[in-house]
Write a protein that holds these residues in place. Structure first.
Motif, PDB file in Angstrom:
ATOM      1  N   GLU A 135     -10.047  10.965 -13.691  1.00  0.00           N
ATOM      2  CA  GLU A 135     -10.109  11.567 -15.032  1.00  0.00           C
ATOM      3  C   GLU A 135      -9.191  10.884 -16.034  1.00  0.00           C
ATOM      4  OE1 GLU A 135      -9.587  15.762 -14.967  1.00  0.00           O
ATOM      5  OE2 GLU A 135     -11.178  16.074 -13.525  1.00  0.00           O
ATOM      6  N   ALA A 136      -8.273  10.071 -15.540  1.00  0.00           N
ATOM      7  CA  ALA A 136      -7.383   9.355 -16.446  1.00  0.00           C
ATOM      8  C   ALA A 136      -7.219   7.928 -15.929  1.00  0.00           C
ATOM      9  CB  ALA A 136      -6.035  10.057 -16.513  1.00  0.00           C
TER      10      ALA A 136
ATOM     11  N   GLN B  38      -2.373  11.360  -4.291  1.00  0.00           N
ATOM     12  CA  GLN B  38      -3.215  10.677  -5.282  1.00  0.00           C
ATOM     13  C   GLN B  38      -3.719  11.607  -6.384  1.00  0.00           C
ATOM     14  OE1 GLN B  38      -3.941  10.931  -2.034  1.00  0.00           O
ATOM     15  NE2 GLN B  38      -3.374   8.913  -1.229  1.00  0.00           N
TER      16      GLN B  38
ATOM     17  N   LEU C  68      -3.333  -0.573 -16.714  1.00  0.00           N
ATOM     18  CA  LEU C  68      -3.419  -1.095 -18.082  1.00  0.00           C
ATOM     19  C   LEU C  68      -2.327  -2.146 -18.307  1.00  0.00           C
ATOM     20  CD1 LEU C  68      -4.061   2.329 -19.849  1.00  0.00           C
ATOM     21  CD2 LEU C  68      -5.690   0.458 -19.687  1.00  0.00           C
ATOM     22  N   GLU C  69      -1.143  -1.891 -17.701  1.00  0.00           N
ATOM     23  CA  GLU C  69      -0.032  -2.852 -17.805  1.00  0.00           C
ATOM     24  C   GLU C  69      -0.397  -4.176 -17.159  1.00  0.00           C
ATOM     25  OE1 GLU C  69       3.117  -2.789 -19.083  1.00  0.00           O
ATOM     26  OE2 GLU C  69       2.420  -1.007 -20.157  1.00  0.00           O
TER      27      GLU C  69
ATOM     28  N   ARG D 119       2.041  13.876 -10.541  1.00  0.00           N
ATOM     29  CA  ARG D 119       1.270  14.415  -9.414  1.00  0.00           C
ATOM     30  C   ARG D 119       1.067  15.920  -9.639  1.00  0.00           C
ATOM     31  NH1 ARG D 119       4.257  10.420  -6.324  1.00  0.00           N
ATOM     32  NH2 ARG D 119       2.701   9.014  -5.454  1.00  0.00           N
TER      33      ARG D 119
ATOM     34  N   PRO E   2      -1.854   4.212 -16.116  1.00  0.00           N
ATOM     35  CA  PRO E   2      -1.105   3.295 -16.982  1.00  0.00           C
ATOM     36  C   PRO E   2      -0.685   1.992 -16.289  1.00  0.00           C
ATOM     37  CG  PRO E   2      -0.396   5.548 -17.362  1.00  0.00           C
ATOM     38  CD  PRO E   2      -1.328   5.582 -16.192  1.00  0.00           C
TER      39      PRO E   2
ATOM     40  N   TRP F 242      -1.042   6.288 -23.694  1.00  0.00           N
ATOM     41  CA  TRP F 242      -0.055   7.036 -22.894  1.00  0.00           C
ATOM     42  C   TRP F 242       0.530   6.069 -21.860  1.00  0.00           C
ATOM     43  CZ3 TRP F 242       2.398  11.652 -22.631  1.00  0.00           C
ATOM     44  CH2 TRP F 242       2.954  12.028 -21.415  1.00  0.00           C
ATOM     45  N   ARG F 243       1.804   5.786 -21.961  1.00  0.00           N
ATOM     46  CA  ARG F 243       2.409   4.762 -21.098  1.00  0.00           C
ATOM     47  C   ARG F 243       3.258   5.341 -19.979  1.00  0.00           C
ATOM     48  NH1 ARG F 243       1.514  -0.094 -24.018  1.00  0.00           N
ATOM     49  NH2 ARG F 243      -0.480   0.386 -24.950  1.00  0.00           N
ATOM     50  N   LYS F 244       3.499   6.638 -20.013  1.00  0.00           N
ATOM     51  CA  LYS F 244       4.345   7.221 -18.964  1.00  0.00           C
ATOM     52  C   LYS F 244       3.530   7.445 -17.700  1.00  0.00           C
ATOM     53  CE  LYS F 244       6.762   9.955 -22.399  1.00  0.00           C
ATOM     54  NZ  LYS F 244       6.923  11.326 -22.845  1.00  0.00           N
ATOM     55  N   GLU F 245       4.229   7.792 -16.640  1.00  0.00           N
ATOM     56  CA  GLU F 245       3.597   8.105 -15.348  1.00  0.00           C
ATOM     57  C   GLU F 245       2.655   9.311 -15.506  1.00  0.00           C
ATOM     58  OE1 GLU F 245       4.834   6.665 -12.342  1.00  0.00           O
ATOM     59  OE2 GLU F 245       4.048   8.006 -10.815  1.00  0.00           O
ATOM     60  N   LEU F 246       1.526   9.266 -14.811  1.00  0.00           N
ATOM     61  CA  LEU F 246       0.685  10.466 -14.737  1.00  0.00           C
ATOM     62  C   LEU F 246       1.241  11.325 -13.603  1.00  0.00           C
ATOM     63  CD1 LEU F 246      -2.871   8.835 -14.995  1.00  0.00           C
ATOM     64  CD2 LEU F 246      -1.666  10.076 -16.791  1.00  0.00           C
TER      65      LEU F 246
ATOM     66  N   PHE G 149      -5.536  -1.254 -27.044  1.00  0.00           N
ATOM     67  CA  PHE G 149      -6.766  -1.111 -26.251  1.00  0.00           C
ATOM     68  C   PHE G 149      -7.921  -0.620 -27.111  1.00  0.00           C
ATOM     69  CE2 PHE G 149      -3.189  -0.514 -23.403  1.00  0.00           C
ATOM     70  CZ  PHE G 149      -3.485  -1.418 -22.410  1.00  0.00           C
TER      71      PHE G 149
ATOM     72  N   TYR H  61      -3.619   3.541  -7.878  1.00  0.00           N
ATOM     73  CA  TYR H  61      -2.929   3.921  -9.112  1.00  0.00           C
ATOM     74  C   TYR H  61      -1.921   2.845  -9.538  1.00  0.00           C
ATOM     75  CZ  TYR H  61       0.143   6.567 -12.222  1.00  0.00           C
ATOM     76  OH  TYR H  61       0.894   6.982 -13.289  1.00  0.00           O
TER      77      TYR H  61
ATOM     78  N   VAL I 102      -7.047  11.013 -20.608  1.00  0.00           N
ATOM     79  CA  VAL I 102      -5.786  10.722 -21.309  1.00  0.00           C
ATOM     80  C   VAL I 102      -5.919   9.438 -22.135  1.00  0.00           C
ATOM     81  CG1 VAL I 102      -3.339  10.234 -20.944  1.00  0.00           C
ATOM     82  CG2 VAL I 102      -4.519  11.866 -19.475  1.00  0.00           C
TER      83      VAL I 102
ATOM     84  N   ARG J 147      -3.519  13.428  -9.603  1.00  0.00           N
ATOM     85  CA  ARG J 147      -2.647  13.321 -10.770  1.00  0.00           C
ATOM     86  C   ARG J 147      -3.230  14.056 -11.958  1.00  0.00           C
ATOM     87  NH1 ARG J 147       1.311   9.439 -10.190  1.00  0.00           N
ATOM     88  NH2 ARG J 147       1.166   8.305  -8.211  1.00  0.00           N
ATOM     89  N   GLY J 148      -2.370  14.468 -12.863  1.00  0.00           N
ATOM     90  CA  GLY J 148      -2.806  15.272 -14.001  1.00  0.00           C
ATOM     91  C   GLY J 148      -3.375  14.439 -15.132  1.00  0.00           C
ATOM     92  N   GLY J 149      -3.994  15.129 -16.084  1.00  0.00           N
ATOM     93  CA  GLY J 149      -4.502  14.443 -17.274  1.00  0.00           C
ATOM     94  C   GLY J 149      -5.996  14.545 -17.411  1.00  0.00           C
TER      95      GLY J 149
ATOM     96  N   ASP K 213      -2.851   3.306  -2.555  1.00  0.00           N
ATOM     97  CA  ASP K 213      -3.201   4.057  -3.760  1.00  0.00           C
ATOM     98  C   ASP K 213      -3.416   3.072  -4.910  1.00  0.00           C
ATOM     99  OD1 ASP K 213      -3.482   5.795  -5.828  1.00  0.00           O
ATOM    100  OD2 ASP K 213      -1.611   6.888  -5.480  1.00  0.00           O
TER     101      ASP K 213
ATOM    102  N   LEU L  54      -5.338   5.880 -23.739  1.00  0.00           N
ATOM    103  CA  LEU L  54      -4.848   4.650 -23.122  1.00  0.00           C
ATOM    104  C   LEU L  54      -3.498   4.256 -23.725  1.00  0.00           C
ATOM    105  CD1 LEU L  54      -8.138   2.566 -22.825  1.00  0.00           C
ATOM    106  CD2 LEU L  54      -7.215   4.263 -21.281  1.00  0.00           C
TER     107      LEU L  54
END
Lengths: 234, 793
Positions: free
Chosen positions: A178-179, B253, A185-186, B270, A182, B264-268, A217, A159, B260, B255-257, A157, B262
């Protein structure tokens, strides 16, 4: 789908044989023309990028039944709803991450392996992740056959990126969602660039460039196919 | 054999086969909409009509030969129809997944595949129609009652098909239709070893097809197929429904959003994803308390301005917008879900239970536009569904009616706002830019028509992927404008429209290589708006109720320019929908000419007056199908349930027309054209009556509205059943040689009319289409009121 799976299986089986038979100069004239007509003519002028596109045998990264169109100006299907991007998009994405020796890149979405091959041909270190296991094997086999075994690939994955190898000077997300994840980006180095194609997967219409500066960013919407009205009011 | 008994058996066979063929059309519509796209719905209807037309032509050419072999041919046709109805299932398994509609314009192989699909669809309709035609021809003196059995069966078939789709998936309903066709063969089956053997073999095949349906392959472009290709993807629930079959899918795989930030640092998280007919509806967001990625998207803009007491969320199926309203402190949320099947799936999902039973949420099931008109309450915030998608839809929904995105709909929503209320709508950016421009144009025009000021009451905020508009019932305050700027600064968004905005603010976080977007946006809010409408190569004028095709952007005069820019291979990826409709119309028109009219050239043309005959029956062919399609459109809005509207309109029209044809036996056929004249008047009065009907009764209970609507249609349906049998009877008396031509031209124009109806609706609107239908019914009147040879008239 059955035909495509069969073709893929056959290709995997015979790939070791093909490694020995491929000639780097094969279809070189078509590559030169592709770079001249489709890429340089549209404004891509980074020498390393252009040289890599002249070198990498794109026809080894497309399914055999599509080989005739390997150097045509468009994306081609490679199965599982995925495509090998239009040559110009590959060139534009490569130029945007400023490729070259001593630079490290992550590609999310190995697909055919062509984008990774172009990056590694510039002398860069390349890591590539593919979600769909069959495609991961397909991309890996293509890379080996075309003479780019140094690309580090794995199936998983995208992600989560590749934290062990982070930070990266550039990240190319070829299978965008769609997103923007994170973790990716890290894993982008400060001053690093991320490129994401936006639009239909079968006809990329724009690229999104993400630049990381001091932990912040900035994005830029780039339009490879610049669209303006044909008849503007004067 | 008792002749009456035989006739009754034959009419039973006609009725059963008619039920089977109509129900099968509905099953095929959903099968193709799920595996490919809904564009092919028009293909199914037109190919079915083509089958009927071609069968009529064959019957005209070889009537005697066929009738002398009636006993053997009839069961053969019916069993052939039963077998043929199963063929599309094979296509769904082995062909649909490979078919690439984007390549239709550049690849001959894809055109061949389309033709093969047409042929597979055509065969059962041809066999079934030939059987019906043979039975008509075998008892010409009973044509009225046979035609009645045919139309009654078709009308019932509509209800059977829709009820079937409520219970079964289309690949299961198709074998049921085949069973009905098989049953139709029984009353006329002679007891011969071969016939019984064939019937037994087909029954086994039908049973297998029903019990072990072959898997339906999805096009690689369908959202559902892409999701199911993910490793470990799992279908949690699959539910049949006449308003679209629904899948609930889970994959690690997913995931929501939505675009979103950039920052936003938390987990997206499932999420599970909902699909209707293979198209993604949204992800189920279970977060009702803690912050969710959607709160870091432009979707959250209205909550940066206000904490509304009352929120109305239209098309709330996935529940994500409802959850966001709850999270952001809304005191009362009214969520309107359009699809019953989606709603039922949501109700069965464990993840959604807390949201469904939340004390602050009031769920309603209705078409959102109808709800908007019926609702009399006012709201602090109204949220419309997000327009477009991340990947762009490439004109895929060009032919979808989107009644919530018309100028009138936005005006109605605006009227439902409290004095300080907000209307919010989010759109994904597309390239070339179309949807955001059209949405802004629609919002601005709606607001101005309501007496608002678009420069003071309209704001927009842009992220890297989406744009959210907020329209306020009054001007934005200084505090609210500061709140928008703070929201943008927190999440890295840029204001695009804001009173007092400076140019530098527009590109602080998300830059554009081509800043032309700003010029266009400003132009749309200036007196130069009309000029941009005229100059822009895509249609960006607001969609209106009469032409509710928000996603149809293609302008025919600019096609050559677009092809120059994108190339023939890429052009379909920019604007597919209307091009496919145009291509299928052309293909079907050619097929209709080749299969229906050309063979008739071999026949004698009678003693003159052929032109009048062709005029009479072509007018009937076009008029009937256009009236039907306009009524379906109007009743979808009136009832707020498109599926019920389809069943009601098609069912009442067919059964009513069947009764009309039965009645025609008692009427004089001397001047059949006069009934068309009456129909013209009736259609024009319906154009005036239906809006009045909506005005009076839109607030009534659904079933009362359906009852009233159904009764309203009865006189029209009865009359629409008269001119065809009366005209045929008159023709048979005066110029029998022209009867086949009458059937042929009627079939041919029905095919062309059905296929071209979408193009007319998109380009000219439904109101003009209804007038065109009235005009088509004028043709039989112009044909000379009475059909007769030129020499005698």
């Amino acid at each position: 789908m059955f035909m495509k799976r069969t073709a893929l299986a056959v290709l995997l089986l015979i790939s070791p044989l093909l490694v020995q038979t491929v000639q780097p100069s094969e279809r070189a004239a078509e590559r030169l023309e592709m770079v001249r007509e489709q890429i340089a003519a549209r404004g891509v002028n980074d020498p390393a990028t252009l040289q890599a596109l002249r070198e990498v045998p794109r026809h080894l990264f497309v399914p055999p039944d599509q080989s005739y169109a390997a150097y045509a100006d468009g994306p081609l299907p490679i199965g599982y709803g995925q495509t090998i991007s239009q040559p110009y998009i590959v060139a534009a994405m490569t130029e945007l991450v400023r490729p070259g020796p001593n630079r490290k890149f992550l590609e999310v979405g190995t697909g055919s392996g062509y984008q990774a091959a172009v990056l590694v041909a510039t002398g860069a270190e390349v890591y590539s992740i593919e979600l769909i296991p069959q495609l991961a094997r397909y991309g890996q086999a293509n890379l080996a056959r075309a003479g780019y075994p140094q690309v580090r690939t794995r199936s998983g994955d995208g992600y989560y990126g590749w934290p062990e190898a982070a930070p990266f000077d550039g990240i190319l997300v070829t299978a965008a969602a769609e997103a923007v994840p994170p973790p990716l980006l890290e894993q982008l180095a400060d001053g690093g660039r991320m490129v994401i194609p936006v639009g239909s997967r079968f006809f990329t219409q724009t690229l999104l460039l993400v630049e990381k500066r001091g932990g912040k960013f900035v994005t830029t919407n780039l339009m490879p196919v610049r669209f303006v009205p044909f008849r503007r009011a004067e | 054999m008792n002749p009456d008994g035989r006739l009754r058996r034959q009419q039973l066979a006609i009725g059963l086969i008619s039920v089977a063929l109509l129900a099968d059309q509905l099953a095929l519509l959903q099968l193709l909409a799920t595996s490919q796209w809904h564009h092919f719905a028009y293909l199914v209807i037109s190919v079915a009509l083509l089958g009927f037309g071609a069968a009529g032509t064959l019957l005209s050419l070889a009537r005697q030969w066929l009738l002398t072999r009636l006993e053997r041919l009839l069961p053969l046709c019916l069993l052939g129809c039963a077998l043929g109805l199963l063929l599309p299932l094979l296509a769904a398994t082995f062909l649909f997944g490979q078919f690439d509609s984007y390549l239709l314009f550049v690849s001959f192989a894809e055109i061949l595949k389309l033709l093969l699909v047409c042929l597979l669809l055509f065969l059962p309709f041809f066999c079934g129609a030939l059987a019906i035609g043979l039975l008509f021809a075998a008892a010409p003196e009973r044509i009225g009652s046979s035609y009645f059995a045919n139309l009654l069966g078709s009308g019932l078939g509509c209800f059977v098909g829709l009820a079937g789709l409520e219970l079964l998936f289309p690949e299961q309903l198709i074998p049921v239709c085949a069973l009905l066709a098989w049953l139709a063969a029984l009353p006329v089956l002679a007891v011969r070893r071969g016939a019984v053997g064939a019937a037994a073999a087909i029954s086994v095949l039908i049973l297998i097809a029903f019990l072990k349906p072959l898997p339906v392959q999805l096009s690689q472009y369908k959202d559902l197929r892409r999701t199911l290709d993910l490793p470990g993807a799992e279908i949690l629930e699959r539910r049949p429904g006449a308003d679209g079959q629904v899948h609930l899918v889970q994959a690690s795989q997913l995931r929501g959003g939505t675009a979103v930030s950039l920052n936003w640092r938390k987990e997206l998280p499932r999420v599970q994803a909902l699909f209707s007919n293979g198209d993604r509806v949204g992800g189920l967001d279970p977060h009702l308390v803690e912050e969710s990625p959607d709160d870091a998207s432009t979707l959250a803009l209205p909550y940066a301005l206000t904490t509304p007491q009352r929120v109305l969320i239209l098309a709330a199926e996935s529940g994500a917008a409802v959850a966001q309203a709850v999270r952001n402190g809304a005191k009362q949320v009214r969520a309107v879900a359009a699809s019953r099947t989606l709603w039922q799936t949501l109700s069965a999902s464990k993840v959604a239970q807390e949201l469904l039973n939340h004390p602050r949420v009031d769920w309603r099931q209705s078409a959102p536009r109808t709800w908007l008109v019926r609702d009399r309450e006012s709201y602090g915030l109204i949220i419309l569904p997000t327009v477009g998608s991340f990947g762009g839809s490439s004109g895929l929904y060009a032919l979808n009616e989107q009644p919530l995105l018309t100028r009138e709909a936005l005006q109605q929503a605006y009227r439902r706002l409290q004095p300080e209320g907000l209307l919010a709508v989010t759109v994904w950016f597309d390239y070339p830019l179309r949807k955001p421009l059209r949405l802004l144009a629609t919002l601005a025009e709606a607001l101005e028509l309501e007496g608002g000021d678009s420069l003071q009451q309209l704001v927009a905020v842009r992220s890297w992927g989406t744009l959210t508009f907020c329209v306020k019932k009054s001007s934005f305050t200084v505090v609210e404008l500061a709140g928008i700027r703070a929201f943008c600064a927190r999440w890295g968004f840029d204001p695009l429209l804001l009173p007092g905005l400076t140019p530098a603010e527009r590109q602080r976080h998300n830059r554009l290589q081509d800043a032309q977007l700003f010029v266009w946006f400003d132009q749309l809010l200036s007196p130069a708006r009309q000029q941009l409408y005229a100059d822009y190569p895509f249609r960006i004028t607001p969609a209106v109720d009469d032409r509710p095709f928000f996603a149809q952007f293609l302008r025919w005069p600019f096609i050559a320019d677009l092809i120059d820019l994108y190339g023939t291979r890429s052009m379909p990826f920019v604007e597919l929908g209307l091009l496919v409709a145009a291509l299928t119309t052309l293909v079907l028109l050619l097929l209709a000419l080749a299969l229906i009219l050309l063979p008739l050239l071999r026949l004698p043309k009678g003693e003159g007056g052929l032109g009048r005959t062709l005029l009479y029956f072509s007018g009937l062919g076009l008029g009937y199908i256009w009236v039907e399609l306009v009524l379906i459109h109007r009743f979808s809005f009136y009832l707020g349930q498109p599926v019920l509207a389809l069943a009601l309109v098609v069912g009442v029209l067919l059964i009513g027309s069947g009764c009309g044809s039965l009645l025609s036996g008692k009427l004089s056929a001397a001047r059949p054209g006069r009934w068309s004249g009456v129909l013209v008047l009736l259609i024009v009065s319906y154009a005036l009556l239906i809006p009045a009907l909506e005005q009076v009764s839109l607030g009534w209970n659904l079933w009362l509205r359906a009852l009233l609507g159904g009764f309203t249609l009865v006189p029209l349906a009865l009359l629409m059943g008269l001119p065809f049998p009366l005209g045929l009877r008159r023709l048979a008396e005066l110029t029998p040689a022209q009867v086949p031509w009458a059937w042929g031209v009627n079939g041919c124009l029905s095919v062309a009319g059905a296929a071209g109806a979408t193009l007319i609706a998109v380009e000219l609107g439904f109101q003009l289409m209804l007038l065109l239908a009235a005009g088509a019914y004028l043709l039989p009147l112009l044909a000379g009121v009475a059909i007769k040879p030129a020499s005698s008239g």
